[in-house]
Design an enzyme around this catalytic site. Structure first.
Site, PDB file in Angstrom:
ATOM      1  N   HIS A 183     -11.544   2.558  -6.626  1.00 40.10           N
ATOM      2  CA  HIS A 183     -12.216   3.006  -5.403  1.00 40.10           C
ATOM      3  C   HIS A 183     -13.272   4.007  -5.865  1.00 40.10           C
ATOM      4  O   HIS A 183     -12.938   5.122  -6.256  1.00 40.10           O
ATOM      5  CB  HIS A 183     -11.210   3.672  -4.453  1.00 40.10           C
ATOM      6  CG  HIS A 183     -10.188   2.713  -3.927  1.00 40.10           C
ATOM      7  ND1 HIS A 183     -10.521   1.682  -3.087  1.00 40.10           N
ATOM      8  CD2 HIS A 183      -8.854   2.614  -4.134  1.00 40.10           C
ATOM      9  CE1 HIS A 183      -9.426   0.990  -2.774  1.00 40.10           C
ATOM     10  NE2 HIS A 183      -8.399   1.535  -3.411  1.00 40.10           N
TER      11      HIS A 183
ATOM     12  N   ASN B  43       0.040   0.012 -10.809  1.00 38.92           N
ATOM     13  CA  ASN B  43      -1.267   0.094 -10.148  1.00 38.92           C
ATOM     14  C   ASN B  43      -1.564   1.528  -9.705  1.00 38.92           C
ATOM     15  O   ASN B  43      -0.695   2.185  -9.128  1.00 38.92           O
ATOM     16  CB  ASN B  43      -1.213  -0.824  -8.914  1.00 38.92           C
ATOM     17  CG  ASN B  43      -2.554  -1.041  -8.249  1.00 38.92           C
ATOM     18  OD1 ASN B  43      -3.527  -1.369  -8.916  1.00 38.92           O
ATOM     19  ND2 ASN B  43      -2.607  -0.884  -6.931  1.00 38.92           N
TER      20      ASN B  43
ATOM     21  N   GLU C  24      -8.631  -3.007  -6.616  1.00 35.16           N
ATOM     22  CA  GLU C  24      -8.996  -2.630  -5.235  1.00 35.16           C
ATOM     23  C   GLU C  24     -10.449  -2.162  -5.183  1.00 35.16           C
ATOM     24  O   GLU C  24     -10.789  -1.195  -4.491  1.00 35.16           O
ATOM     25  CB  GLU C  24      -8.067  -1.512  -4.728  1.00 35.16           C
ATOM     26  CG  GLU C  24      -6.595  -1.894  -4.768  1.00 35.16           C
ATOM     27  CD  GLU C  24      -5.661  -0.822  -4.219  1.00 35.16           C
ATOM     28  OE1 GLU C  24      -6.133   0.130  -3.558  1.00 35.16           O
ATOM     29  OE2 GLU C  24      -4.449  -0.938  -4.446  1.00 35.16           O
TER      30      GLU C  24
ATOM     31  N   GLU D 216       0.771   3.930  -7.508  1.00 32.71           N
ATOM     32  CA  GLU D 216       0.363   5.337  -7.347  1.00 32.71           C
ATOM     33  C   GLU D 216       1.470   6.354  -7.595  1.00 32.71           C
ATOM     34  O   GLU D 216       1.692   7.261  -6.798  1.00 32.71           O
ATOM     35  CB  GLU D 216      -0.242   5.527  -5.942  1.00 32.71           C
ATOM     36  CG  GLU D 216      -1.451   4.644  -5.730  1.00 32.71           C
ATOM     37  CD  GLU D 216      -2.047   4.719  -4.326  1.00 32.71           C
ATOM     38  OE1 GLU D 216      -1.592   5.559  -3.531  1.00 32.71           O
ATOM     39  OE2 GLU D 216      -2.955   3.930  -4.034  1.00 32.71           O
TER      40      GLU D 216
ATOM     41  N   ASP E 173     -13.992  -1.060  -4.539  1.00 34.63           N
ATOM     42  CA  ASP E 173     -15.009  -0.811  -3.511  1.00 34.63           C
ATOM     43  C   ASP E 173     -15.838   0.378  -3.980  1.00 34.63           C
ATOM     44  O   ASP E 173     -15.359   1.214  -4.750  1.00 34.63           O
ATOM     45  CB  ASP E 173     -14.430  -0.646  -2.092  1.00 34.63           C
ATOM     46  CG  ASP E 173     -13.302   0.357  -1.960  1.00 34.63           C
ATOM     47  OD1 ASP E 173     -13.123   1.201  -2.870  1.00 34.63           O
ATOM     48  OD2 ASP E 173     -12.592   0.321  -0.941  1.00 34.63           O
TER      49      ASP E 173
HETATM   50  O1  G2I Z   1      -6.043   3.784   0.769  1.00 36.82           O
HETATM   51  C1  G2I Z   1      -6.696   2.723   0.149  1.00 36.82           C
HETATM   52  C2  G2I Z   1      -5.770   1.955  -0.746  1.00 36.82           C
HETATM   53  C3  G2I Z   1      -5.305   2.805  -1.904  1.00 36.82           C
HETATM   54  N1  G2I Z   1      -4.443   2.064  -2.805  1.00 36.82           N
HETATM   55  C4  G2I Z   1      -3.294   1.412  -2.177  1.00 36.82           C
HETATM   56  C5  G2I Z   1      -3.723   0.574  -0.992  1.00 36.82           C
HETATM   57  O2  G2I Z   1      -2.599   0.013  -0.364  1.00 36.82           O
HETATM   58  C6  G2I Z   1      -4.543   1.380  -0.016  1.00 36.82           C
HETATM   59  O3  G2I Z   1      -4.894   0.517   1.079  1.00 36.82           O
HETATM   60  C7  G2I Z   1      -4.950   1.116   2.335  1.00 36.82           C
HETATM   61  C8  G2I Z   1      -5.391   0.071   3.349  1.00 36.82           C
HETATM   62  O4  G2I Z   1      -6.703  -0.316   3.037  1.00 36.82           O
HETATM   63  C9  G2I Z   1      -5.362   0.685   4.758  1.00 36.82           C
HETATM   64  O5  G2I Z   1      -5.606  -0.356   5.721  1.00 36.82           O
HETATM   65  O6  G2I Z   1      -3.683   1.580   2.636  1.00 36.82           O
HETATM   66  C10 G2I Z   1      -3.651   2.278   3.889  1.00 36.82           C
HETATM   67  C11 G2I Z   1      -2.265   2.853   4.060  1.00 36.82           C
HETATM   68  O7  G2I Z   1      -1.293   1.881   3.908  1.00 36.82           O
HETATM   69  C12 G2I Z   1      -4.008   1.304   5.017  1.00 36.82           C
HETATM   70  O8  G2I Z   1      -4.107   2.003   6.239  1.00 36.82           O
HETATM   71  C13 G2I Z   1      -3.134   1.690   7.187  1.00 36.82           C
HETATM   72  C14 G2I Z   1      -3.131   2.777   8.236  1.00 36.82           C
HETATM   73  O9  G2I Z   1      -2.800   4.003   7.585  1.00 36.82           O
HETATM   74  C15 G2I Z   1      -2.101   2.468   9.245  1.00 36.82           C
HETATM   75  O10 G2I Z   1      -2.154   3.432  10.257  1.00 36.82           O
HETATM   76  C16 G2I Z   1      -2.322   1.088   9.812  1.00 36.82           C
HETATM   77  O11 G2I Z   1      -1.256   0.741  10.671  1.00 36.82           O
HETATM   78  O12 G2I Z   1      -3.407   0.439   7.808  1.00 36.82           O
HETATM   79  C17 G2I Z   1      -2.391   0.063   8.664  1.00 36.82           C
HETATM   80  C18 G2I Z   1      -2.638  -1.364   9.151  1.00 36.82           C
HETATM   81  O13 G2I Z   1      -3.894  -1.465   9.750  1.00 36.82           O
END
Ligand code: G2I
Length: 432
Positions: A232, A196, A259, A154, A261
């Site tokens: 997404h 990515n 990714e 990103e 969805d």
């Molecule tokens: O935002 C969707 C995706 C966009 N592209 C990059 C991906 O890495 C991203 O994934 C999301 C995860 O699905 C979330 O699960 O990335 C977020 C940020 O890293 C993830 O959220 C984080 C929360 O922000 C945190 O507060 C939490 O501690 O998930 C963490 C673990 O549960």
């Protein structure tokens, strides 16, 4: 009527290349097995803390042949304090995948988000050095175990500029992305290295900015092997979705849907099916990953996944499975023999890495041997996922213990590094 020999030769080659695979004789019943029929993977984002959830793991183990860590490999997770690395959760994910014969996508080495607070407080040379050290340490830790790394995630801005996104990493200099790719290649020459991003689901200003970067990297020999289109998606699919995949493939990189969805609504199943067909239509679109298992596992609240909260298959699941079973170009074409081998080179002055994809023909392989002609003056210096006999001239590569068995139409990859000029002739492949 006499047909000129040249035309006959062309007809023969067209028939022998077998570029378009017919639909499989028997429809596969899981996403991974179905994708494997055209040499692709079908993966899912998982979290190590859910591995004790039995309904969750039942679906993961049954349906998918590739895993990615939804969060467990990010910078804040793997280097919470500078120079102190924690790989417990990520290692668990990797070893689970390996024990089930699944491949692993690495996500992600560098990103402006989810940085540990110590990195957020750095800038300039200190941040650049810390970032490159992070790439080196993490890619080295997982060396040989990662199919593809999201080296950089990103880094482009949304909207019409087609420019880089402002971030602390970008402020260390525009060359931070290529520095990261070079460090990743040096640390793990066997992994495919991907860029990515999201909102790249068609030909638009952002995807064109990325396209121009990839073209420039290929022209200058910066090591890049793949582009991840996160996908997404909302309630519609851009009419140029497939065209966009194709234009990246035409630059000489693989494309992966990384990714996926899709917002639940009237079109969800149709969009999932269309995305799958678009990937299958492009030979270099080598795999699809969905961003979570059940709707209740998703980062989104609009039920965007293939299984409902109870673990039941949704209409979207059936749309994907049917599309996978309808087939598409095999990647790469298996040829007419017992197996085929295709080599992809990443070359620089004086050296190269070669990735060889071995694809089984109509019957499963129980062992394979690939013959490569290494041009004189150069030599093979190391190999992974194969054992070589000889280092120059005619070099033979044999399977190792864990990758000799390849299902009919399925494929595996091995690689080697060498000095001089890489092989240009198509390798031979024989069973056994
Ligand atoms: O935002 C969707 C995706 C966009 N592209 C990059 C991906 O890495 C991203 O994934 C999301 C995860 O699905 C979330 O699960 O990335 C977020 C940020 O890293 C993830 O959220 C984080 C929360 O922000 C945190 O507060 C939490 O501690 O998930 C963490 C673990 O549960």
């Amino acid at each position: 009527m006499r047909i000129p020999i040249r035309v006959l030769t062309a007809l023969f080659l067209a028939a022998a290349s077998g570029a378009v695979a017919a639909g499989p004789a028997e429809a596969a019943t899981t996403l991974g097995a179905s994708a494997a029929q055209t040499g692709r993977y079908f993966g899912v984002a998982t979290a190590a803390f859910k591995f004790s959830d039995t309904p969750y793991m039942t679906i993961v183990n049954r349906e998918f042949n590739s895993l990615v860590a939804e969060n467990d490999m990010k910078w804040d997770a793997t280097e919470p304090q500078q120079g102190r690395f924690t790989f417990t959760n990520a290692d668990r994910l990797v070893s689970h995948a390996q024990s089930r014969g699944m491949t692993v996508r690495g996500h992600t080495l560098l990103w402006h988000a989810q940085q540990p607070s110590w990195a957020q407080g750095l800038s300039g040379a200190a941040l650049r050095n810390a970032a490159i050290n992070h790439v080196t340490q993490v890619a080295t830790h997982f060396r040989g175990k990662i199919h593809s790394w999201d080296v950089v995630n990103e880094a482009f801005a949304d909207g019409g500029s087609g420019a880089r996104r402002d971030s602390n990493l970008q402020r260390t200099g525009n060359d931070w992305i290529e520095a990261a790719f070079r460090a990743a290649r040096a640390a793990d020459p066997g992994a495919k290295l991907c860029y990515n991003d999201y909102n790249t689901d068609g030909v638009n200003a952002k995807s064109t900015g990325i396209y121009n970067m990839v073209r420039d990297f290929k022209a200058r020999g910066v090591p890049i092997d793949c582009v991840g289109l996160q996908s997404h998606l909302g309630t519609g699919l851009d009419s140029t979705y497939q065209q966009n995949i194709q234009r990246f493939a035409d630059l000489g990189v693989d494309v992966q849907i990384t990714e996926l969805d899709v917002q639940q609504g009237g079109n969800q199943a149709n969009i999932y099916g269309a995305v799958t067909r678009a990937c299958l239509a492009v030979t270099r679109c080598t795999g699809i990953t969905v961003w979570g298992v059940r709707d209740s596992d998703s980062w989104r609240d609009d039920n965007p996944l293939l299984f409902d909260a109870g673990g039941n298959k949704k209409a979207a699941y059936t749309a994907v499975l049917n599309a996978l079973n309808a087939g598409g170009p095999t990647t790469p074409p298996p040829g007419t023999g017992a197996c085929g081998a295709q080599v992809t080179l990443n070359s620089w002055t004086g050296g190269y890495t070669a990735t060889v994809r071995v694809t089984a023909g109509a019957a499963a392989l129980n062992g394979w041997t690939v013959g490569v002609t290494v041009p004189s003056g150069g030599a093979v210096t190391s190999a992974w996922n194969a054992t070589n006999t000889g280092t120059s001239g005619q070099v033979t590569f044999r399977n190792v213990g864990y990758n000799g068995q390849v299902p009919a139409g399925g494929s595996i990859e091995f690689g080697f590094q060498g000095t001089g000029t890489g092989p240009t002739a198509t390798p031979t492949c024989t069973a056994g």
